[in-house]
Design a protein around this motif. Structure first.
Motif, PDB file in Angstrom:
ATOM      1  N   ALA A 214      42.398  44.400  40.857  1.00 13.71           N
ATOM      2  CA  ALA A 214      41.701  43.114  40.799  1.00 13.71           C
ATOM      3  C   ALA A 214      42.656  42.100  40.186  1.00 13.71           C
ATOM      4  O   ALA A 214      43.113  42.278  39.051  1.00 13.71           O
ATOM      5  N   ILE A 215      42.975  41.079  40.936  1.00 11.14           N
ATOM      6  CA  ILE A 215      43.884  40.026  40.461  1.00 11.14           C
ATOM      7  C   ILE A 215      43.027  38.863  39.981  1.00 11.14           C
ATOM      8  O   ILE A 215      42.388  38.177  40.794  1.00 11.14           O
ATOM      9  N   ARG A 216      42.973  38.662  38.679  1.00 15.52           N
ATOM     10  CA  ARG A 216      42.074  37.683  38.087  1.00 15.52           C
ATOM     11  C   ARG A 216      42.216  36.301  38.727  1.00 15.52           C
ATOM     12  O   ARG A 216      43.309  35.762  38.838  1.00 15.52           O
ATOM     13  N   GLY A 217      41.081  35.776  39.173  1.00 13.04           N
ATOM     14  CA  GLY A 217      41.052  34.431  39.731  1.00 13.04           C
ATOM     15  C   GLY A 217      41.574  34.329  41.152  1.00 13.04           C
ATOM     16  O   GLY A 217      41.577  33.236  41.724  1.00 13.04           O
ATOM     17  N   LYS A 218      42.012  35.449  41.728  1.00 15.81           N
ATOM     18  CA  LYS A 218      42.592  35.392  43.070  1.00 15.81           C
ATOM     19  C   LYS A 218      41.894  36.316  44.062  1.00 15.81           C
ATOM     20  O   LYS A 218      41.497  35.893  45.133  1.00 15.81           O
ATOM     21  N   GLY A 219      41.760  37.600  43.706  1.00 20.05           N
ATOM     22  CA  GLY A 219      41.134  38.521  44.652  1.00 20.05           C
ATOM     23  C   GLY A 219      41.512  39.957  44.390  1.00 20.05           C
ATOM     24  O   GLY A 219      41.638  40.364  43.236  1.00 20.05           O
ATOM     25  N   TYR A 220      41.753  40.721  45.469  1.00 20.44           N
ATOM     26  CA  TYR A 220      42.029  42.145  45.354  1.00 20.44           C
ATOM     27  C   TYR A 220      43.301  42.506  46.134  1.00 20.44           C
ATOM     28  O   TYR A 220      43.618  41.895  47.150  1.00 20.44           O
ATOM     29  N   GLN A 221      43.965  43.554  45.640  1.00 22.93           N
ATOM     30  CA  GLN A 221      45.219  44.008  46.251  1.00 22.93           C
ATOM     31  C   GLN A 221      45.170  45.522  46.422  1.00 22.93           C
ATOM     32  O   GLN A 221      44.950  46.260  45.476  1.00 22.93           O
ATOM     33  N   MET A 222      45.386  45.973  47.657  1.00 19.12           N
ATOM     34  CA  MET A 222      45.430  47.400  47.953  1.00 19.12           C
ATOM     35  C   MET A 222      46.827  47.942  47.649  1.00 19.12           C
ATOM     36  O   MET A 222      47.823  47.412  48.148  1.00 19.12           O
ATOM     37  N   VAL A 223      46.895  49.012  46.844  1.00 13.23           N
ATOM     38  CA  VAL A 223      48.207  49.535  46.454  1.00 13.23           C
ATOM     39  C   VAL A 223      48.370  51.017  46.757  1.00 13.23           C
ATOM     40  O   VAL A 223      49.410  51.596  46.477  1.00 13.23           O
ATOM     41  N   VAL A 224      47.329  51.687  47.314  1.00 13.53           N
ATOM     42  CA  VAL A 224      47.433  53.124  47.608  1.00 13.53           C
ATOM     43  C   VAL A 224      48.601  53.374  48.552  1.00 13.53           C
ATOM     44  O   VAL A 224      48.707  52.685  49.577  1.00 13.53           O
TER      45      VAL A 224
END
Length: 224
Positions: A214-224
């Motif tokens: 969870a990137i605060r204030g921006k959204g989500y990032q998949m890292v698997v």
């Protein structure tokens, strides 16, 4: 013609919704308590369940807890306006979407069509699904496998996973995910997307300690 089951103890409302939905190409059966919902799902197949939270005999949240053992159909919750805790719990229990009462029949129809479209989408309607070797998505059967192990996900979680994998490594905004997956604009204080991603994250954690950042204030990032 989609077939749905509507569980709500407000008979006047259900009759109104039933007539409206039938006039717009959706077959709708109605039952008026949670016990009847469960029994009906054991005997007849539906494309979607619209489920009121406050029902006699067995309440809607208890129905959601029992549902995985009965059916994998998608669920739209009907919740009282302002009852955010019920919505959050319902989403945590696997509901795909919610709508507050009193509901606009036109809005309910739009939600029903959106959820069914996501659930029944065919492979030909989409570009090739992403795969990084570890995660394999079968769109025809809505199945997710990680390291050759099947992971049970809801229809909404599946679609979130598709979009995050398509943009793996990039930050995907909550507004974009809401519009493309939930098919509605992100509203202030609407936590439904966060709950879906929280559930998805827990299901992926056995394979990766921090699969979705969870990137605060921006959204989500998949890292698997």
């Amino acid at each position: 013609m989609p077939q749905i089951l509507l569980g709500d103890d407000d008979e006047e409302l259900t009759q109104l919704l039933q007539e409206y939905l039938r006039n717009h190409g959706v077959t709708c059966d109605c039952v008026y308590d949670g016990e009847a919902v469960i029994q009906t799902l054991k005997t007849k197949r539906y494309d979607l369940l619209v489920l009121d939270i406050m029902m006699p005999k067995i309440d809607g949240l208890s129905v959601l807890r029992q549902l995985p053992a009965i059916s994998q159909l998608p669920v739209i919750m009907l919740t009282a306006k302002g009852e955010e805790i019920d919505r959050i719990i319902g989403l945590e229990l696997g509901a795909d979407d919610y709508i507050t009462k009193p509901c606009n029949p036109r809005e309910l129809l739009a939600r029903i069509k959106a959820v069914i479209k996501r659930t029944q989408a065919s492979v030909s309607e989409h570009s090739p699904l992403p795969s990084d070797g570890r995660i394999v998505l079968d769109q025809a059967h809505r199945v997710c496998c990680i390291d050759n192990t099947e992971v049970q996900v809801t229809g909404t979680e599946f679609d979130i996973l598709v979009e995050l994998l398509r943009q793996k490594g990039e930050v995907v905004s909550k507004a974009w995910l809401s519009e493309h997956v939930l098919q509605r604009e992100l509203q202030p204080f609407d936590r439904s997307l966060d709950v879906h991603i929280s559930r998805l994250r827990k299901k992926l954690q056995p394979f990766h300690p921090d699969p979705i950042k969870a990137i605060r204030g921006k959204g989500y990032q998949m890292v698997v």
